[in-house]
Design a protein around this motif. Structure first.
Motif, PDB file in Angstrom:
ATOM      1  N   ARG A 149      -5.474  10.494   8.099  1.00 26.37           N
ATOM      2  CA  ARG A 149      -5.916   9.089   8.100  1.00 26.37           C
ATOM      3  C   ARG A 149      -6.115   8.576   6.686  1.00 26.37           C
ATOM      4  NH1 ARG A 149     -10.965   6.449   7.493  1.00 26.37           N
ATOM      5  NH2 ARG A 149     -11.470   4.842   9.020  1.00 26.37           N
ATOM      6  N   ALA A 150      -6.864   9.342   5.860  1.00 22.85           N
ATOM      7  CA  ALA A 150      -7.112   8.907   4.487  1.00 22.85           C
ATOM      8  C   ALA A 150      -5.801   8.808   3.709  1.00 22.85           C
ATOM      9  CB  ALA A 150      -8.073   9.875   3.792  1.00 22.85           C
ATOM     10  N   GLY A 151      -4.920   9.806   3.903  1.00 24.06           N
ATOM     11  CA  GLY A 151      -3.642   9.761   3.211  1.00 24.06           C
ATOM     12  C   GLY A 151      -2.802   8.576   3.620  1.00 24.06           C
ATOM     13  N   THR A 152      -2.813   8.249   4.910  1.00 24.83           N
ATOM     14  CA  THR A 152      -2.035   7.104   5.389  1.00 24.83           C
ATOM     15  C   THR A 152      -2.578   5.800   4.829  1.00 24.83           C
ATOM     16  OG1 THR A 152      -1.441   8.291   7.415  1.00 24.83           O
ATOM     17  CG2 THR A 152      -1.234   5.899   7.449  1.00 24.83           C
ATOM     18  N   LEU A 153      -3.892   5.644   4.827  1.00 22.54           N
ATOM     19  CA  LEU A 153      -4.491   4.430   4.268  1.00 22.54           C
ATOM     20  C   LEU A 153      -4.157   4.297   2.781  1.00 22.54           C
ATOM     21  CD1 LEU A 153      -7.963   4.508   6.046  1.00 22.54           C
ATOM     22  CD2 LEU A 153      -6.240   2.704   6.267  1.00 22.54           C
ATOM     23  N   GLN A 154      -4.177   5.399   2.048  1.00 23.33           N
ATOM     24  CA  GLN A 154      -3.769   5.354   0.649  1.00 23.33           C
ATOM     25  C   GLN A 154      -2.313   4.933   0.525  1.00 23.33           C
ATOM     26  OE1 GLN A 154      -4.611   9.135  -1.200  1.00 23.33           O
ATOM     27  NE2 GLN A 154      -6.741   9.131  -0.529  1.00 23.33           N
ATOM     28  N   ASN A 155      -1.456   5.504   1.363  1.00 23.22           N
ATOM     29  CA  ASN A 155      -0.027   5.242   1.272  1.00 23.22           C
ATOM     30  C   ASN A 155       0.354   3.837   1.713  1.00 23.22           C
ATOM     31  OD1 ASN A 155       0.067   7.905   0.516  1.00 23.22           O
ATOM     32  ND2 ASN A 155       0.907   8.640   2.452  1.00 23.22           N
ATOM     33  N   MET A 156      -0.555   3.142   2.384  1.00 19.15           N
ATOM     34  CA  MET A 156      -0.310   1.744   2.741  1.00 19.15           C
ATOM     35  C   MET A 156      -0.437   0.820   1.537  1.00 19.15           C
ATOM     36  SD  MET A 156      -2.233   1.526   6.451  1.00 19.15           S
ATOM     37  CE  MET A 156      -1.750  -0.182   6.788  1.00 19.15           C
ATOM     38  N   HIS A 157      -0.976   1.333   0.449  1.00 16.27           N
ATOM     39  CA  HIS A 157      -1.029   0.560  -0.802  1.00 16.27           C
ATOM     40  C   HIS A 157       0.337   0.691  -1.470  1.00 16.27           C
ATOM     41  CE1 HIS A 157      -2.134  -0.846  -4.761  1.00 16.27           C
ATOM     42  NE2 HIS A 157      -3.375  -1.088  -4.352  1.00 16.27           N
ATOM     43  N   PRO A 158       1.003  -0.411  -1.782  1.00 17.81           N
ATOM     44  CA  PRO A 158       2.359  -0.322  -2.330  1.00 17.81           C
ATOM     45  C   PRO A 158       2.463   0.525  -3.592  1.00 17.81           C
ATOM     46  CG  PRO A 158       1.893  -2.569  -1.647  1.00 17.81           C
ATOM     47  CD  PRO A 158       0.603  -1.815  -1.527  1.00 17.81           C
TER      48      PRO A 158
ATOM     49  N   ASP B 263     -11.044  -6.843   3.396  1.00 14.98           N
ATOM     50  CA  ASP B 263     -10.010  -7.547   2.644  1.00 14.98           C
ATOM     51  C   ASP B 263      -8.782  -6.672   2.438  1.00 14.98           C
ATOM     52  OD1 ASP B 263      -9.047  -9.793   0.841  1.00 14.98           O
ATOM     53  OD2 ASP B 263      -9.093  -8.136  -0.600  1.00 14.98           O
ATOM     54  N   MET B 264      -8.983  -5.404   2.137  1.00 13.68           N
ATOM     55  CA  MET B 264      -7.840  -4.507   1.965  1.00 13.68           C
ATOM     56  C   MET B 264      -7.052  -4.407   3.265  1.00 13.68           C
ATOM     57  SD  MET B 264      -7.721  -3.511  -1.187  1.00 13.68           S
ATOM     58  CE  MET B 264      -6.510  -2.185  -1.047  1.00 13.68           C
ATOM     59  N   LEU B 265      -7.744  -4.259   4.394  1.00 17.53           N
ATOM     60  CA  LEU B 265      -7.052  -4.149   5.678  1.00 17.53           C
ATOM     61  C   LEU B 265      -6.347  -5.447   6.047  1.00 17.53           C
ATOM     62  CD1 LEU B 265      -9.724  -2.203   7.775  1.00 17.53           C
ATOM     63  CD2 LEU B 265      -7.643  -1.272   6.765  1.00 17.53           C
ATOM     64  N   ASP B 266      -6.960  -6.581   5.719  1.00 19.30           N
ATOM     65  CA  ASP B 266      -6.404  -7.877   6.110  1.00 19.30           C
ATOM     66  C   ASP B 266      -5.279  -8.346   5.195  1.00 19.30           C
ATOM     67  OD1 ASP B 266      -8.078  -8.224   8.302  1.00 19.30           O
ATOM     68  OD2 ASP B 266      -9.615  -9.277   7.142  1.00 19.30           O
ATOM     69  N   ASN B 267      -5.414  -8.077   3.885  1.00 25.72           N
ATOM     70  CA  ASN B 267      -4.565  -8.780   2.925  1.00 25.72           C
ATOM     71  C   ASN B 267      -3.776  -7.914   1.960  1.00 25.72           C
ATOM     72  OD1 ASN B 267      -5.601 -11.375   3.835  1.00 25.72           O
ATOM     73  ND2 ASN B 267      -7.498 -10.845   2.735  1.00 25.72           N
ATOM     74  N   GLN B 268      -4.125  -6.647   1.799  1.00 30.30           N
ATOM     75  CA  GLN B 268      -3.522  -5.866   0.723  1.00 30.30           C
ATOM     76  C   GLN B 268      -2.613  -4.735   1.219  1.00 30.30           C
ATOM     77  OE1 GLN B 268      -4.022  -7.090  -2.262  1.00 30.30           O
ATOM     78  NE2 GLN B 268      -5.529  -8.552  -1.486  1.00 30.30           N
ATOM     79  N   LEU B 269      -2.929  -4.147   2.339  1.00 27.84           N
ATOM     80  CA  LEU B 269      -2.197  -2.973   2.814  1.00 27.84           C
ATOM     81  C   LEU B 269      -1.006  -3.394   3.667  1.00 27.84           C
ATOM     82  CD1 LEU B 269      -5.149  -0.615   3.808  1.00 27.84           C
ATOM     83  CD2 LEU B 269      -4.052  -0.923   1.570  1.00 27.84           C
ATOM     84  N   ILE B 270       0.095  -2.655   3.529  1.00 29.21           N
ATOM     85  CA  ILE B 270       1.310  -2.963   4.274  1.00 29.21           C
ATOM     86  C   ILE B 270       1.880  -1.680   4.873  1.00 29.21           C
ATOM     87  CG2 ILE B 270       1.827  -4.948   2.797  1.00 29.21           C
ATOM     88  CD1 ILE B 270       3.989  -3.225   1.447  1.00 29.21           C
ATOM     89  N   ASN B 271       2.840  -1.854   5.755  1.00 28.14           N
ATOM     90  CA  ASN B 271       3.562  -0.724   6.318  1.00 28.14           C
ATOM     91  C   ASN B 271       4.674  -0.355   5.336  1.00 28.14           C
ATOM     92  OD1 ASN B 271       4.455   1.267   8.024  1.00 28.14           O
ATOM     93  ND2 ASN B 271       5.148  -0.105   9.651  1.00 28.14           N
ATOM     94  N   THR B 272       4.377   0.551   4.426  1.00 25.66           N
ATOM     95  CA  THR B 272       5.289   0.887   3.348  1.00 25.66           C
ATOM     96  C   THR B 272       6.392   1.829   3.819  1.00 25.66           C
ATOM     97  OG1 THR B 272       3.993   2.808   2.677  1.00 25.66           O
ATOM     98  CG2 THR B 272       3.396   0.691   1.675  1.00 25.66           C
ATOM     99  N   HIS B 273       7.343   2.051   2.939  1.00 27.50           N
ATOM    100  CA  HIS B 273       8.395   3.030   3.226  1.00 27.50           C
ATOM    101  C   HIS B 273       7.781   4.406   3.503  1.00 27.50           C
ATOM    102  CE1 HIS B 273      12.120   5.306   2.965  1.00 27.50           C
ATOM    103  NE2 HIS B 273      11.561   6.072   2.035  1.00 27.50           N
ATOM    104  N   THR B 274       6.740   4.745   2.758  1.00 26.07           N
ATOM    105  CA  THR B 274       6.101   6.055   2.918  1.00 26.07           C
ATOM    106  C   THR B 274       5.412   6.187   4.265  1.00 26.07           C
ATOM    107  OG1 THR B 274       5.740   6.113   0.537  1.00 26.07           O
ATOM    108  CG2 THR B 274       4.494   7.678   1.863  1.00 26.07           C
ATOM    109  N   THR B 275       4.685   5.158   4.704  1.00 23.18           N
ATOM    110  CA  THR B 275       4.003   5.244   5.995  1.00 23.18           C
ATOM    111  C   THR B 275       5.001   5.208   7.146  1.00 23.18           C
ATOM    112  OG1 THR B 275       3.569   2.850   5.896  1.00 23.18           O
ATOM    113  CG2 THR B 275       1.809   4.321   5.187  1.00 23.18           C
ATOM    114  N   LYS B 276       6.092   4.485   6.989  1.00 20.36           N
ATOM    115  CA  LYS B 276       7.126   4.491   8.033  1.00 20.36           C
ATOM    116  C   LYS B 276       7.715   5.898   8.179  1.00 20.36           C
ATOM    117  CE  LYS B 276       8.362  -0.369   7.370  1.00 20.36           C
ATOM    118  NZ  LYS B 276       9.364  -1.304   6.786  1.00 20.36           N
TER     119      LYS B 276
END
Length: 314
Positions: A63-72, A202-215
């Motif tokens: 979970r923590a790794g995925t949340l980190q990886n959602m940051h571009p 704010d990070m969950l709403d506006n900053q984090l995305i479904n990145t290539h890494t999380t996909k």
């Protein structure tokens, strides 16, 4: 007590990035005027010391790794500078012990500097087209937050005795001290739970995305990945599928709803029923967790720090 300080007369502060994020500047500070934040020590007796090394926190690894990886920027660094896509477990098993060490080692300054310096050369352009550097304070702060947030989330979900509002504030202030062990600027930091909550949302709403890494991570079961350290390849062949499936489900179960939606992860009524029983079991066992010996309750690096402080009993 561990009381890492920021911008002392004998230290340097990594102040941030140049405009194009190509370099990290370090400057000596002889008469420091650090930002005024209420910091609390993280040594023996602190909430961080008591909870961060708890081995049940390993449930939050994915979970923590995925949340980190959602940051571009984090995703970009993994794509450009790591073996994550061929050996994702290697990153976990190499990275986590030093993170524990920042909290539990007696030589806290040295461990924090070591962790920081792992990231010095990690720079490039992320998938949004922005330049990144892993030591940009806002980026590094996000990864730091995902670690101490585990303590808060585990307590909220599974602890028999919940934190008071004062304890939540204390934990965030301890996180300021922990952060200062890395020698980075205080600029992105905060020192109370209300500010943490606003930042998190704010990070969950506006900053984090479904990145290539999380996909890629979502489909990790489709890939052949190397076994964890000390696990024979033949044994990993037998257990990898159920292990990865269980890890993926736990990650999905613990993921904040907003992040789960961003990642487009399905969460069924059956999943929710299983999670309710999972949570009940952990909450019930938490009543008796303190009866186990410390060696069984703490991750190895954390337990080593406890033992080195002469606190292995009790």
């Amino acid at each position: 007590m561990t009381t890492c300080v920021v911008m002392s007369a004998r230290e340097t502060e990594v102040t941030g990035m140049t405009n194009d994020a190509d370099t990290v500047s370090e400057k000596s500070v002889s008469n420091p005027e650090p930002r005024t934040l209420r910091a609390a020590p993280i040594g023996p007796g602190s909430l961080t010391w008591l909870h961060f090394g708890d081995i049940r926190g390993l449930l939050y690894l994915a979970r923590a790794g995925t949340l980190q990886n959602m940051h571009p920027a984090v995703s970009g660094a993994l794509q450009d500078h790591s073996n994550f896509f061929t050996d994702p477990l290697d990153r976990l098993f190499r990275s986590l012990p030093p993170i524990y060490g920042v909290v539990y080692d007696q030589n806290d300054h040295g461990t924090g500097t070591l962790v920081r310096n792992f990231h010095t050369e990690l720079k490039g352009t992320d998938e949004t087209g922005r330049r990144y550097h892993a030591l940009t304070p806002d980026t590094f702060w996000w990864t730091h937050v995902t670690f101490f947030e585990v303590i808060l989330d585990f307590n909220e979900r599974f602890a028999y005795k919940k934190f008071t509002e004062e304890q939540k504030d204390q934990l965030v202030r301890e996180a300021v001290t922990w952060w200062r062990c890395y020698g980075l600027t205080d600029r992105p930091a905060f020192d109370n739970y209300a500010s943490f909550h606003a930042y998190w949302e704010d990070m969950l709403d506006n900053q984090l995305i479904n990145t290539h890494t999380t996909k890629w991570s979502t489909r990790v079961a489709e890939h052949r990945i190397a076994p964890p350290p000390k696990v024979p390849r033949w044994a990993w062949t037998l257990i990898s599928r159920p292990t990865v499936a269980a890890s993926n489900w736990i990650c999905k179960a613990l993921m904040p709803d907003k992040a789960r939606q961003t990642l487009e992860w399905e969460w069924t009524a059956r999943d929710e029923r299983i999670y309710v029983w999972f949570a009940r079991f952990l909450t019930l066992s938490d009543r008796f967790w303190h009866l186990l010996p410390l060696r069984a309750r703490y991750a190895p690096r954390a337990y080593a720090g406890i033992r080195n402080h002469g606190l292995e009993t009790g």
